[in-house]
Design a protein around this motif. Structure first.
Motif, PDB file in Angstrom:
ATOM      1  N   GLU A  85      41.829 -85.516  28.841  1.00  0.00           N
ATOM      2  CA  GLU A  85      43.266 -85.728  28.832  1.00  0.00           C
ATOM      3  C   GLU A  85      43.632 -87.164  28.509  1.00  0.00           C
ATOM      4  O   GLU A  85      44.690 -87.443  27.979  1.00  0.00           O
ATOM      5  CB  GLU A  85      43.833 -85.353  30.203  1.00  0.00           C
ATOM      6  CG  GLU A  85      45.318 -85.492  30.319  1.00  0.00           C
ATOM      7  CD  GLU A  85      45.815 -85.053  31.669  1.00  0.00           C
ATOM      8  OE1 GLU A  85      46.590 -85.813  32.258  1.00  0.00           O
ATOM      9  OE2 GLU A  85      45.417 -83.977  32.132  1.00  0.00           O
ATOM     10  N   ALA A  86      42.755 -88.084  28.798  1.00  0.00           N
ATOM     11  CA  ALA A  86      43.058 -89.496  28.609  1.00  0.00           C
ATOM     12  C   ALA A  86      42.979 -89.921  27.145  1.00  0.00           C
ATOM     13  O   ALA A  86      43.325 -91.051  26.834  1.00  0.00           O
ATOM     14  CB  ALA A  86      42.112 -90.338  29.445  1.00  0.00           C
TER      15      ALA A  86
ATOM     16  N   GLY B 276      57.091 -90.748  19.910  1.00  0.00           N
ATOM     17  CA  GLY B 276      57.128 -90.916  21.352  1.00  0.00           C
ATOM     18  C   GLY B 276      56.396 -92.136  21.864  1.00  0.00           C
ATOM     19  O   GLY B 276      56.311 -92.345  23.068  1.00  0.00           O
ATOM     20  N   VAL B 277      55.851 -92.947  20.961  1.00  0.00           N
ATOM     21  CA  VAL B 277      55.145 -94.167  21.361  1.00  0.00           C
ATOM     22  C   VAL B 277      55.989 -95.356  20.926  1.00  0.00           C
ATOM     23  O   VAL B 277      56.373 -95.461  19.757  1.00  0.00           O
ATOM     24  CB  VAL B 277      53.740 -94.252  20.716  1.00  0.00           C
ATOM     25  CG1 VAL B 277      53.033 -95.511  21.142  1.00  0.00           C
ATOM     26  CG2 VAL B 277      52.908 -93.033  21.079  1.00  0.00           C
ATOM     27  N   ASP B 278      56.284 -96.246  21.870  1.00  0.00           N
ATOM     28  CA  ASP B 278      57.060 -97.443  21.579  1.00  0.00           C
ATOM     29  C   ASP B 278      56.225 -98.356  20.671  1.00  0.00           C
ATOM     30  O   ASP B 278      55.120 -98.748  21.051  1.00  0.00           O
ATOM     31  CB  ASP B 278      57.412 -98.163  22.880  1.00  0.00           C
ATOM     32  CG  ASP B 278      58.251 -99.407  22.672  1.00  0.00           C
ATOM     33  OD1 ASP B 278      58.643 -99.697  21.510  1.00  0.00           O
ATOM     34  OD2 ASP B 278      58.516-100.103  23.663  1.00  0.00           O
ATOM     35  N   PRO B 279      56.713 -98.693  19.471  1.00  0.00           N
ATOM     36  CA  PRO B 279      55.938 -99.552  18.561  1.00  0.00           C
ATOM     37  C   PRO B 279      55.543-100.890  19.189  1.00  0.00           C
ATOM     38  O   PRO B 279      54.519-101.457  18.830  1.00  0.00           O
ATOM     39  CB  PRO B 279      56.867 -99.760  17.371  1.00  0.00           C
ATOM     40  CG  PRO B 279      57.784 -98.594  17.392  1.00  0.00           C
ATOM     41  CD  PRO B 279      57.959 -98.247  18.845  1.00  0.00           C
ATOM     42  N   ALA B 280      56.325-101.386  20.134  1.00  0.00           N
ATOM     43  CA  ALA B 280      56.000-102.659  20.773  1.00  0.00           C
ATOM     44  C   ALA B 280      54.742-102.573  21.634  1.00  0.00           C
ATOM     45  O   ALA B 280      54.114-103.590  21.924  1.00  0.00           O
ATOM     46  CB  ALA B 280      57.178-103.135  21.616  1.00  0.00           C
TER      47      ALA B 280
ATOM     48  N   GLY C 131      46.777 -97.616  21.630  1.00  0.00           N
ATOM     49  CA  GLY C 131      48.016 -97.475  22.373  1.00  0.00           C
ATOM     50  C   GLY C 131      47.933 -96.318  23.329  1.00  0.00           C
ATOM     51  O   GLY C 131      46.856 -95.786  23.605  1.00  0.00           O
ATOM     52  N   GLU C 132      49.095 -95.916  23.818  1.00  0.00           N
ATOM     53  CA  GLU C 132      49.151 -94.819  24.782  1.00  0.00           C
ATOM     54  C   GLU C 132      50.503 -94.127  24.694  1.00  0.00           C
ATOM     55  O   GLU C 132      51.529 -94.774  24.510  1.00  0.00           O
ATOM     56  CB  GLU C 132      48.941 -95.351  26.194  1.00  0.00           C
ATOM     57  CG  GLU C 132      48.882 -94.282  27.245  1.00  0.00           C
ATOM     58  CD  GLU C 132      48.459 -94.811  28.607  1.00  0.00           C
ATOM     59  OE1 GLU C 132      48.496 -94.015  29.558  1.00  0.00           O
ATOM     60  OE2 GLU C 132      48.113 -95.984  28.720  1.00  0.00           O
ATOM     61  N   ARG C 133      50.470 -92.805  24.809  1.00  0.00           N
ATOM     62  CA  ARG C 133      51.703 -92.027  24.902  1.00  0.00           C
ATOM     63  C   ARG C 133      51.734 -91.401  26.294  1.00  0.00           C
ATOM     64  O   ARG C 133      50.805 -90.695  26.689  1.00  0.00           O
ATOM     65  CB  ARG C 133      51.771 -90.935  23.837  1.00  0.00           C
ATOM     66  CG  ARG C 133      53.063 -90.137  23.947  1.00  0.00           C
ATOM     67  CD  ARG C 133      53.398 -89.289  22.750  1.00  0.00           C
ATOM     68  NE  ARG C 133      52.320 -88.408  22.365  1.00  0.00           N
ATOM     69  CZ  ARG C 133      52.218 -87.879  21.153  1.00  0.00           C
ATOM     70  NH1 ARG C 133      53.100 -88.156  20.229  1.00  0.00           N
ATOM     71  NH2 ARG C 133      51.219 -87.084  20.856  1.00  0.00           N
ATOM     72  N   ALA C 134      52.801 -91.682  27.032  1.00  0.00           N
ATOM     73  CA  ALA C 134      52.935 -91.183  28.398  1.00  0.00           C
ATOM     74  C   ALA C 134      53.273 -89.702  28.397  1.00  0.00           C
ATOM     75  O   ALA C 134      53.954 -89.208  27.500  1.00  0.00           O
ATOM     76  CB  ALA C 134      54.002 -91.975  29.135  1.00  0.00           C
TER      77      ALA C 134
ATOM     78  N   ALA D  23      49.998 -83.857  22.668  1.00  0.00           N
ATOM     79  CA  ALA D  23      48.961 -84.662  23.320  1.00  0.00           C
ATOM     80  C   ALA D  23      49.571 -85.917  23.918  1.00  0.00           C
ATOM     81  O   ALA D  23      50.586 -86.421  23.451  1.00  0.00           O
ATOM     82  CB  ALA D  23      47.886 -85.029  22.306  1.00  0.00           C
ATOM     83  N   HIS D  24      48.928 -86.408  24.957  1.00  0.00           N
ATOM     84  CA  HIS D  24      49.349 -87.654  25.579  1.00  0.00           C
ATOM     85  C   HIS D  24      48.122 -88.370  26.110  1.00  0.00           C
ATOM     86  O   HIS D  24      47.039 -87.820  26.161  1.00  0.00           O
ATOM     87  CB  HIS D  24      50.368 -87.392  26.698  1.00  0.00           C
ATOM     88  CG  HIS D  24      49.829 -86.521  27.792  1.00  0.00           C
ATOM     89  ND1 HIS D  24      49.862 -85.152  27.705  1.00  0.00           N
ATOM     90  CD2 HIS D  24      49.244 -86.820  28.962  1.00  0.00           C
ATOM     91  CE1 HIS D  24      49.311 -84.652  28.798  1.00  0.00           C
ATOM     92  NE2 HIS D  24      48.932 -85.639  29.574  1.00  0.00           N
ATOM     93  N   GLY D  25      48.310 -89.613  26.480  1.00  0.00           N
ATOM     94  CA  GLY D  25      47.208 -90.427  26.974  1.00  0.00           C
ATOM     95  C   GLY D  25      46.910 -91.549  25.989  1.00  0.00           C
ATOM     96  O   GLY D  25      47.698 -91.856  25.098  1.00  0.00           O
TER      97      GLY D  25
END
Length: 146
Positions: free
Chosen positions: A37-38, A61-65, A80-83, A99-101
């Motif tokens: 999952e990670a 869904g991922v903040d470019p910053a 990076g990471e998507r919550a 997907a997330h993580g």
């Protein structure tokens, strides 16, 4: 007469049926998904143009910053990471496909890539990384003095 045993889970091209049933009976996640999952892998397009290389990564869904782009020894990394979506109290997800993580993609660039000129921008969930090419020295004729 040849008799073969039919196993629907291992028929070529039908592995997705078992994965779908695993997700259904495991609350939307297969055992492999729960374990991994990670990590997920964003989809990318890589193209070479006359003057540059371009990498387009789908990261909705991922903040470019929060995305980290690094270049080290001709290896470009994108991290990076998507919550995960948080559910309201009492809510239950009936289907989870996104997907997330954490994610980590690496690309080996040719020696012609100019590491100092790399630029990245994000718009509409797509991160565009442009890597200019180094100027190529043209062959020249050398006269022999005699």
């Amino acid at each position: 007469m040849i008799v073969t045993h039919y196993n629907p889970w291992f028929v070529r091209g039908n592995v997705h049926a078992k994965q779908a049933l695993d997700r259904f009976f495991n609350g939307g996640q297969s055992a492999a998904q729960a374990e991994a999952e990670a990590h997920w892998t964003p989809r990318v397009d890589v193209r070479e143009e006359a003057e540059r290389f371009v990498i387009l990564a789908d990261l909705p869904g991922v903040d470019p910053a929060t995305i980290e782009v690094q270049m080290d020894k001709n290896v470009l990394s994108l991290k990076g990471e998507r919550a995960a979506e948080t559910l309201a109290d009492g809510a239950k997800a009936t289907r989870v496909e996104r997907a997330h993580g954490r994610f980590d993609r690496r690309f080996v660039l040719p020696d012609s890539a100019d590491a100092d000129g790399i630029r990245a921008s994000g718009k509409h969930g797509v991160v565009e990384i442009t890597i200019p090419k180094k100027a190529q020295s043209a062959p020249r004729r050398i006269a022999i003095n005699g």
